[in-house]
Design an enzyme around this catalytic site. Structure first.
Site, mmCIF file in Angstrom:
data_model
loop_
_atom_site.group_PDB
_atom_site.id
_atom_site.type_symbol
_atom_site.label_atom_id
_atom_site.label_comp_id
_atom_site.label_asym_id
_atom_site.label_seq_id
_atom_site.Cartn_x
_atom_site.Cartn_y
_atom_site.Cartn_z
ATOM 1 N N TYR A 1 4.827 -6.964 16.672
ATOM 2 C CA TYR A 1 4.980 -6.155 15.454
ATOM 3 C C TYR A 1 5.657 -4.826 15.787
ATOM 4 O O TYR A 1 6.634 -4.421 15.161
ATOM 5 C CB TYR A 1 3.599 -5.906 14.808
ATOM 6 C CG TYR A 1 3.572 -4.675 13.933
ATOM 7 C CD1 TYR A 1 4.212 -4.672 12.704
ATOM 8 C CD2 TYR A 1 2.935 -3.498 14.363
ATOM 9 C CE1 TYR A 1 4.220 -3.521 11.920
ATOM 10 C CE2 TYR A 1 2.940 -2.356 13.593
ATOM 11 C CZ TYR A 1 3.585 -2.373 12.372
ATOM 12 O OH TYR A 1 3.602 -1.237 11.613
ATOM 13 N N LYS B 1 9.578 -3.010 14.848
ATOM 14 C CA LYS B 1 9.870 -1.654 14.335
ATOM 15 C C LYS B 1 10.856 -0.952 15.270
ATOM 16 O O LYS B 1 11.814 -0.324 14.829
ATOM 17 C CB LYS B 1 8.581 -0.827 14.218
ATOM 18 C CG LYS B 1 7.630 -1.314 13.140
ATOM 19 C CD LYS B 1 8.184 -1.112 11.739
ATOM 20 C CE LYS B 1 7.237 -1.547 10.643
ATOM 21 N NZ LYS B 1 7.860 -1.612 9.313
ATOM 22 N N TYR C 1 0.836 -1.213 0.000
ATOM 23 C CA TYR C 1 0.000 0.000 0.000
ATOM 24 C C TYR C 1 0.867 1.258 0.000
ATOM 25 O O TYR C 1 0.758 2.111 -0.893
ATOM 26 C CB TYR C 1 -0.919 -0.066 1.225
ATOM 27 C CG TYR C 1 -1.770 1.150 1.501
ATOM 28 C CD1 TYR C 1 -2.472 1.796 0.491
ATOM 29 C CD2 TYR C 1 -1.904 1.619 2.811
ATOM 30 C CE1 TYR C 1 -3.271 2.897 0.776
ATOM 31 C CE2 TYR C 1 -2.716 2.708 3.106
ATOM 32 C CZ TYR C 1 -3.390 3.348 2.082
ATOM 33 O OH TYR C 1 -4.188 4.432 2.373
ATOM 34 N N SER D 1 4.087 -11.512 -0.617
ATOM 35 C CA SER D 1 3.448 -12.308 0.444
ATOM 36 C C SER D 1 2.134 -11.659 0.864
ATOM 37 O O SER D 1 1.233 -12.340 1.344
ATOM 38 C CB SER D 1 4.384 -12.448 1.642
ATOM 39 O OG SER D 1 4.617 -11.182 2.218
ATOM 40 N N ASN D 2 2.056 -10.352 0.718
ATOM 41 C CA ASN D 2 0.842 -9.653 1.159
ATOM 42 C C ASN D 2 0.505 -8.537 0.171
ATOM 43 O O ASN D 2 -0.018 -7.504 0.560
ATOM 44 C CB ASN D 2 1.105 -9.083 2.569
ATOM 45 C CG ASN D 2 -0.152 -8.555 3.213
ATOM 46 O OD1 ASN D 2 -1.252 -9.014 2.912
ATOM 47 N ND2 ASN D 2 -0.014 -7.554 4.059
ATOM 48 N N LEU E 1 13.644 -10.952 1.120
ATOM 49 C CA LEU E 1 14.878 -10.345 1.656
ATOM 50 C C LEU E 1 15.734 -11.364 2.404
ATOM 51 O O LEU E 1 16.942 -11.186 2.551
ATOM 52 C CB LEU E 1 14.542 -9.193 2.615
ATOM 53 C CG LEU E 1 13.856 -7.964 2.040
ATOM 54 C CD1 LEU E 1 13.781 -6.860 3.089
ATOM 55 C CD2 LEU E 1 14.578 -7.448 0.798
ATOM 56 N N SER F 1 6.821 3.250 12.413
ATOM 57 C CA SER F 1 5.402 3.462 12.717
ATOM 58 C C SER F 1 5.257 4.172 14.052
ATOM 59 O O SER F 1 6.091 3.997 14.955
ATOM 60 C CB SER F 1 4.721 2.093 12.789
ATOM 61 O OG SER F 1 3.473 2.196 13.420
ATOM 62 N N ALA F 2 4.166 4.896 14.195
ATOM 63 C CA ALA F 2 3.857 5.524 15.484
ATOM 64 C C ALA F 2 3.630 4.471 16.559
ATOM 65 O O ALA F 2 3.593 4.802 17.744
ATOM 66 C CB ALA F 2 2.619 6.398 15.343
HETATM 67 C C1 UD1 Z 1 -3.141 -0.018 14.143
HETATM 68 C C2 UD1 Z 1 -2.172 -0.847 14.937
HETATM 69 C C3 UD1 Z 1 -0.801 -0.214 14.841
HETATM 70 C C4 UD1 Z 1 -0.381 -0.117 13.395
HETATM 71 C C5 UD1 Z 1 -1.432 0.650 12.589
HETATM 72 C C6 UD1 Z 1 -1.124 0.551 11.115
HETATM 73 C C7 UD1 Z 1 -3.428 -1.978 16.687
HETATM 74 C C8 UD1 Z 1 -3.704 -2.052 18.154
HETATM 75 N N1 UD1 Z 1 -2.625 -0.971 16.305
HETATM 76 O O1 UD1 Z 1 -3.166 1.305 14.672
HETATM 77 O O2 UD1 Z 1 0.137 -0.981 15.573
HETATM 78 O O3 UD1 Z 1 0.855 0.538 13.274
HETATM 79 O O4 UD1 Z 1 -2.725 0.067 12.796
HETATM 80 O O5 UD1 Z 1 -2.003 1.327 10.371
HETATM 81 O O6 UD1 Z 1 -3.909 -2.780 15.918
HETATM 82 N N2 UD1 Z 1 -11.380 0.929 15.189
HETATM 83 C C9 UD1 Z 1 -12.691 0.594 15.400
HETATM 84 N N3 UD1 Z 1 -13.199 -0.456 14.689
HETATM 85 C C10 UD1 Z 1 -12.468 -1.189 13.795
HETATM 86 C C11 UD1 Z 1 -11.109 -0.818 13.594
HETATM 87 C C12 UD1 Z 1 -10.593 0.241 14.307
HETATM 88 O O7 UD1 Z 1 -13.387 1.203 16.203
HETATM 89 O O8 UD1 Z 1 -12.990 -2.136 13.200
HETATM 90 C C13 UD1 Z 1 -10.820 2.095 15.915
HETATM 91 C C14 UD1 Z 1 -9.664 1.760 16.841
HETATM 92 O O9 UD1 Z 1 -10.104 1.378 18.109
HETATM 93 C C15 UD1 Z 1 -8.882 3.091 16.819
HETATM 94 C C16 UD1 Z 1 -9.138 3.640 15.407
HETATM 95 O O10 UD1 Z 1 -10.320 2.988 14.960
HETATM 96 O O11 UD1 Z 1 -9.410 3.972 17.753
HETATM 97 C C17 UD1 Z 1 -8.029 3.363 14.429
HETATM 98 O O12 UD1 Z 1 -7.739 1.968 14.433
HETATM 99 P P1 UD1 Z 1 -6.758 1.314 13.345
HETATM 100 O O13 UD1 Z 1 -7.120 1.754 11.999
HETATM 101 O O14 UD1 Z 1 -6.724 -0.168 13.609
HETATM 102 O O15 UD1 Z 1 -5.343 1.977 13.662
HETATM 103 P P2 UD1 Z 1 -4.503 2.007 15.043
HETATM 104 O O16 UD1 Z 1 -5.150 1.266 16.129
HETATM 105 O O17 UD1 Z 1 -4.178 3.440 15.311
#
Ligand code: UD1
Length: 358
Positions: free
Chosen positions: A148, A152, A11, A34-35, A59, A124-125
């Site tokens: 994961y 990083k 992506y 792979s993805n 790699l 990543s953050a």
């Molecule tokens: C997630 C990963 C993070 C990774 C990043 C990559 C986790 C805990 N963290 O970050 O390590 O670097 O993706 O993009 O997985 N949410 C919902 N419903 C959903 C999906 C998400 O409510 O089905 C909410 C989450 O609780 C969060 C927000 O949406 O508040 C963003 O979630 P997401 O897109 O998964 O990103 P991160 O959690 O910030």
């Protein structure tokens, strides 16, 4: 001289390839698919009208990777290749450590051998862990909360050690916040395997009718509406950050620096649902569940360092992010066809590489 892009079909990788080619860089892509899909790279040539060389390899296969350094004049590497599913990393930590960390070490060994010491690394953050001290600056305390994230963080430390051992290395570590959106053409975008874990691909798939409803993970956070807040950044802005980082490290004669790539603005899950409904004209059904383990309430960047040192800042707003995500999802409801399809040009095979010709 070429830029080697590892994981260039993914992506973030594919969008960065487009911007590199638009800027006139020669690129060489390696990917093990792979993805990701080769179709994404075919569309990169379609969007840019530019050709490039692809090596399908892992790699961890040092011999094959060495051939890439032998056969091309590489001046810098942008390293995206790596596994990224948080949940899977908890189940299969060794797979993540082996792939992400060993893969990076093999790459750096070859860079060292071939005197290629310019590296942009895709971090990543997630390396900031569960902090609620926002906006987050690069000098905030680090501490990942899953395997994961630890890959990083460990790679960042390996790169700092590498630079310490030889200060002619030029390394930019880019800490991404939440990349969303797609190229404005609607031809490349995010194509997660299976049911998405991340918010935006999930919302898009609800909008297009593939999934029934979004589960909002928690509405009892200490935030304006109780739902989690994140710093969503348009994928094209993020890709352009790589070009700026590359320009920066090419200008200087050694250093290692981490930069936040975020907008500095936080949006809640509910606000994202509203913005997507507006962009798509679709109703997104939602349901509320408990908090997802490991989620912080609020996470957004202080992007000042990137602005000051890279001359980069995000310009695309939330409406554009949602419109572009929707265009991609609507035009490609099943993502990329997982193989090069009939209408696509057949890549020309050479001994080691596939050439994507215009
Ligand atoms: C997630 C990963 C993070 C990774 C990043 C990559 C986790 C805990 N963290 O970050 O390590 O670097 O993706 O993009 O997985 N949410 C919902 N419903 C959903 C999906 C998400 O409510 O089905 C909410 C989450 O609780 C969060 C927000 O949406 O508040 C963003 O979630 P997401 O897109 O998964 O990103 P991160 O959690 O910030």
């Amino acid at each position: 001289m070429a830029i080697l892009v590892t994981g260039g079909a993914g992506y973030i990788g594919s969008h960065t390839c487009v911007e590199l080619l638009n800027e006139g860089y020669e690129i060489v892509v390696v990917d093990n698919f792979s993805n990701s899909s080769q179709e994404a790279l075919r569309r990169v040539t379609e969007i840019t009208g530019k050709s490039f060389k692809l090596y399908q390899l892992d790699l961890l296969d040092k011999e094959k990777l060495e051939a890439v350094f032998e056969e091309n004049k590489i001046e810098a590497v942008i390293h995206f290749a790596g596994f990224k599913a948080v949940g899977e990393s908890v189940e299969l930590p060794l797979k993540y450590y082996q792939n992400n960390i060993t893969g990076t070490i093999v790459l750096c060994e070859l860079m060292k051998k071939y005197h290629v010491k310019n590296l942009v690394f895709s971090s990543s953050a997630t390396v900031y862990g569960m902090t609620d001290h926002v906006p987050i600056r690069e000098d905030a305390q680090l501490g990942a909360v899953n395997p994961y994230g630890r890959t990083k963080l460990m790679i960042e430390e390996i790169l700092r050690d590498l630079h310490h051992s030889d200060q002619t290395w030029n390394i930019a570590i880019l800490r991404y916040f939440n990349p969303i959106g797609a190229h404005a053409s609607g031809r490349i975008g995010e194509d997660p395997t299976g049911i998405p874990n991340n918010l935006m691909p999930y919302i898009s798939q609800v909008a297009v009718g593939k999934l029934e409803r979004l589960t909002i993970h928690g509405n009892d956070y200490q935030t304006k509406d109780g739902t989690g807040i994140r710093d969503y950044i348009h994928i094209v802005d993020l890709a352009l950050g790589h070009i700026k980082a590359l320009e920066k490290i090419k200008r200087r004669s050694g250093g290692v620096d981490a930069y936040n790539l975020g907008t500095g603005k936080g949006y809640s899950v509910s606000e994202m649902v509203d913005a997507f409904e507006k962009a798509s004209g679709k109703i997104i059904s939602t349901t509320i569940s408990r908090r997802r383990p490991g989620d912080a309430a609020t996470c957004y960047a202080n992007p000042t360092k990137a602005k000051e040192q890279l001359d980069w800042h995000a310009v695309r707003g939330i409406d554009e992010m949602c419109q572009d995500s929707w265009r991609w999802q609507q035009n490609n409801p099943t993502g990329y066809v997982k193989k090069v399809n009939k209408e696509s040009r057949t890549p020309v095979q050479s001994n080691a590489a596939v050439f994507f010709n215009v």
